[in-house]
Design an enzyme around this catalytic site. Structure first.
Site, PDB file in Angstrom:
ATOM      1  N   SER A   1       3.937  -2.175  10.039  1.00 46.80           N
ATOM      2  CA  SER A   1       5.768  -2.337  10.164  1.00 46.80           C
ATOM      3  C   SER A   1       6.300  -3.597   9.583  1.00 46.80           C
ATOM      4  O   SER A   1       7.319  -4.119  11.141  1.00 46.80           O
ATOM      5  CB  SER A   1       5.810  -1.542  11.960  1.00 46.80           C
TER       6      SER A   1
ATOM      7  N   GLY B   1       3.205   2.514  10.777  1.00 50.00           N
ATOM      8  CA  GLY B   1       4.132   2.914  10.984  1.00 50.00           C
ATOM      9  C   GLY B   1       5.104   4.025  11.969  1.00 50.00           C
ATOM     10  O   GLY B   1       5.579   4.626  12.295  1.00 50.00           O
TER      11      GLY B   1
ATOM     12  N   ASN C   1       0.750  -1.555  -0.467  1.00 51.96           N
ATOM     13  CA  ASN C   1       0.303   0.308  -0.048  1.00 51.96           C
ATOM     14  C   ASN C   1       0.658   1.178   0.336  1.00 51.96           C
ATOM     15  O   ASN C   1       1.384   1.252   0.858  1.00 51.96           O
ATOM     16  CB  ASN C   1      -1.288   0.014   1.574  1.00 51.96           C
ATOM     17  N   TRP C   2       0.433   1.741  -1.255  1.00 48.77           N
ATOM     18  CA  TRP C   2       1.999   2.465  -1.353  1.00 48.77           C
ATOM     19  C   TRP C   2       1.183   4.232  -0.531  1.00 48.77           C
ATOM     20  O   TRP C   2       2.221   4.877  -0.905  1.00 48.77           O
ATOM     21  CB  TRP C   2       1.979   3.377  -2.870  1.00 48.77           C
ATOM     22  N   LYS C   3      -0.157   4.689   0.143  1.00 47.14           N
ATOM     23  CA  LYS C   3      -0.542   5.816   0.809  1.00 47.14           C
ATOM     24  C   LYS C   3       0.056   7.100  -0.881  1.00 47.14           C
ATOM     25  O   LYS C   3      -0.202   6.551  -1.996  1.00 47.14           O
ATOM     26  CB  LYS C   3       0.041   5.665   2.266  1.00 47.14           C
TER      27      LYS C   3
ATOM     28  N   GLU D   1      -5.062  -4.348  10.747  1.00 49.86           N
ATOM     29  CA  GLU D   1      -4.217  -3.784  11.107  1.00 49.86           C
ATOM     30  C   GLU D   1      -4.443  -3.193  12.153  1.00 49.86           C
ATOM     31  O   GLU D   1      -5.143  -1.624  12.320  1.00 49.86           O
ATOM     32  CB  GLU D   1      -4.375  -2.603   9.098  1.00 49.86           C
TER      33      GLU D   1
ATOM     34  N   GLY E   1       3.255  -1.313   4.575  1.00 49.25           N
ATOM     35  CA  GLY E   1       3.407   0.191   3.938  1.00 49.25           C
ATOM     36  C   GLY E   1       4.815   0.584   3.135  1.00 49.25           C
ATOM     37  O   GLY E   1       5.024   0.346   2.275  1.00 49.25           O
ATOM     38  N   GLY E   2       5.115   1.377   3.834  1.00 51.11           N
ATOM     39  CA  GLY E   2       6.349   2.287   4.107  1.00 51.11           C
ATOM     40  C   GLY E   2       7.857   1.140   2.792  1.00 51.11           C
ATOM     41  O   GLY E   2       8.255   1.651   2.689  1.00 51.11           O
TER      42      GLY E   2
ATOM     43  N   HIS F   1      -9.330   1.444   5.647  1.00 51.17           N
ATOM     44  CA  HIS F   1      -7.662   1.487   5.415  1.00 51.17           C
ATOM     45  C   HIS F   1      -8.305   2.344   6.768  1.00 51.17           C
ATOM     46  O   HIS F   1      -9.154   3.767   6.847  1.00 51.17           O
ATOM     47  CB  HIS F   1      -6.676   2.200   5.394  1.00 51.17           C
TER      48      HIS F   1
ATOM     49  N   GLU G   1      -6.732   5.093   8.068  1.00 58.08           N
ATOM     50  CA  GLU G   1      -6.013   5.995   7.472  1.00 58.08           C
ATOM     51  C   GLU G   1      -7.618   6.594   7.296  1.00 58.08           C
ATOM     52  O   GLU G   1      -7.747   7.705   7.475  1.00 58.08           O
ATOM     53  CB  GLU G   1      -5.114   6.328   6.776  1.00 58.08           C
TER      54      GLU G   1
HETATM   55  P1  13P Z   1       3.579   0.392   7.556  1.00 58.89           P
HETATM   56  O1  13P Z   1       3.775  -1.080   7.246  1.00 58.89           O
HETATM   57  O2  13P Z   1       4.470   1.378   7.150  1.00 58.89           O
HETATM   58  O3  13P Z   1       3.463   0.360   9.633  1.00 58.89           O
HETATM   59  O4  13P Z   1       1.984   0.773   7.357  1.00 58.89           O
HETATM   60  C1  13P Z   1       1.519  -0.391   6.968  1.00 58.89           C
HETATM   61  C2  13P Z   1      -0.188  -0.408   6.553  1.00 58.89           C
HETATM   62  O5  13P Z   1      -0.593   0.509   7.038  1.00 58.89           O
HETATM   63  C3  13P Z   1      -0.300  -0.677   5.185  1.00 58.89           C
HETATM   64  O6  13P Z   1      -1.993  -0.680   4.643  1.00 58.89           O
END
Ligand code: 13P
Length: 253
Positions: A209, A169, A9-11, A163, A230-231, A93, A95
């Site tokens: 993470s 993050g 997920n590149w957000k 999640e 994510g990251g 998600h 967010e």
């Molecule tokens: P991180 O891997 O950056 O913690 O993000 C997880 C996430 O929200 C994937 O959707």
């Protein structure tokens, strides 16, 4: 029996220059032993889909509207996502639940629209730190699962991603016992609602993470069918070892 899935997920990250990361992944994992999905921002979906054409990599979106079309400035419909070349969509998600006040009812409406358009949905759930500290984790997860998942959910069209909000993050990955408890609970609730056969085919991803250093340990946990990353999915050099760890888990190595 459940094909494992490594999803990135590149957000709100990435411009045209970052398509090279996707090209590298497509080359490095030409015949992967698991599914590999990248969900870039909407602006990159069409170019990313062109980039992976002829490879095993898949492209998804990060959200969609619940209506097929209409006066919804700034939104995109499931059919538009399909048309741009994506086959998956992340929904609910944390967010979006936080930034856009998305409720489980809205997530469910979006999921139904996405299924109607032939997209695979990745429905996200997760407790906040206060939820966990007050012992409400399974109550919250149970409510989110029941409220967000449509009746038409099946193994081939629905993936559930656990999640924990506090793990996203933050660098604080959930403890294996915490992941095992929630994933076991999710499987049990899915079995109760959809029956053993359907529940056994719905994949459960962990997200929060996930990094190259902790991926193999997470993939060894029962009922973890992959990860939503994510990251670490933004660069091929950090996503590729996570994909490899999942391929090894798929092969039982
Ligand atoms: P991180 O891997 O950056 O913690 O993000 C997880 C996430 O929200 C994937 O959707």
């Amino acid at each position: 029996m459940r094909r494992k899935l490594a999803a990135g997920n590149w957000k709100m990250h990435g411009t045209g220059a970052d398509l090279a990361e996707i090209a590298t992944l497509a080359r490095t994992h030409a015949d992967p032993a698991c599914e590999v999905l990248i969900c870039p921002p909407a602006t990159l979906i069409e170019r990313a889909a062109r980039e992976v054409r002829g490879s095993a990599l898949m492209i998804g979106a990060q959200d969609c509207h619940s209506a097929p079309e209409g006066a919804h400035t700034g939104d995109i419909s499931p059919a538009m996502i399909r048309d741009a070349g994506a086959g998956h969509v992340i929904l609910g998600h944390s967010e979006r639940r936080q930034d856009h006040a998305e409720t489980s009812a809205l997530v469910r409406a979006k999921a139904m629209a996405a299924l109607d358009a032939g997209l695979v949905t990745i429905i996200c759930l997760g407790e906040t730190l206060p939820d966990r500290e007050s012992g409400a984790t399974l109550d919250i997860i149970g409510q989110q699962l029941a409220g967000s998942t449509p009746d038409a959910a099946r193994g081939e069209n629905t993936v559930i991603a656990y999640e924990p909000v506090w793990a996203i993050g933050s660098g604080h990955v959930a403890h294996p016992d915490q992941i095992a408890e929630v994933h076991g609970f999710l499987r049990e609730r899915l079995t109760h609602r959809f029956g053993t056969g359907v529940a056994a085919m719905i994949r459960l991803l962990y997200g929060g993470s996930v990094k190259p250093a902790n991926a193999a340990g997470i993939f060894a946990i029962p009922d973890v069918d992959g990860a939503l990353v994510g990251g670490a999915s933004l660069r091929a050099e950090s996503f590729s070892p996570i994909i490899s760890a999942l391929e090894q888990a798929a092969a039982g190595i």
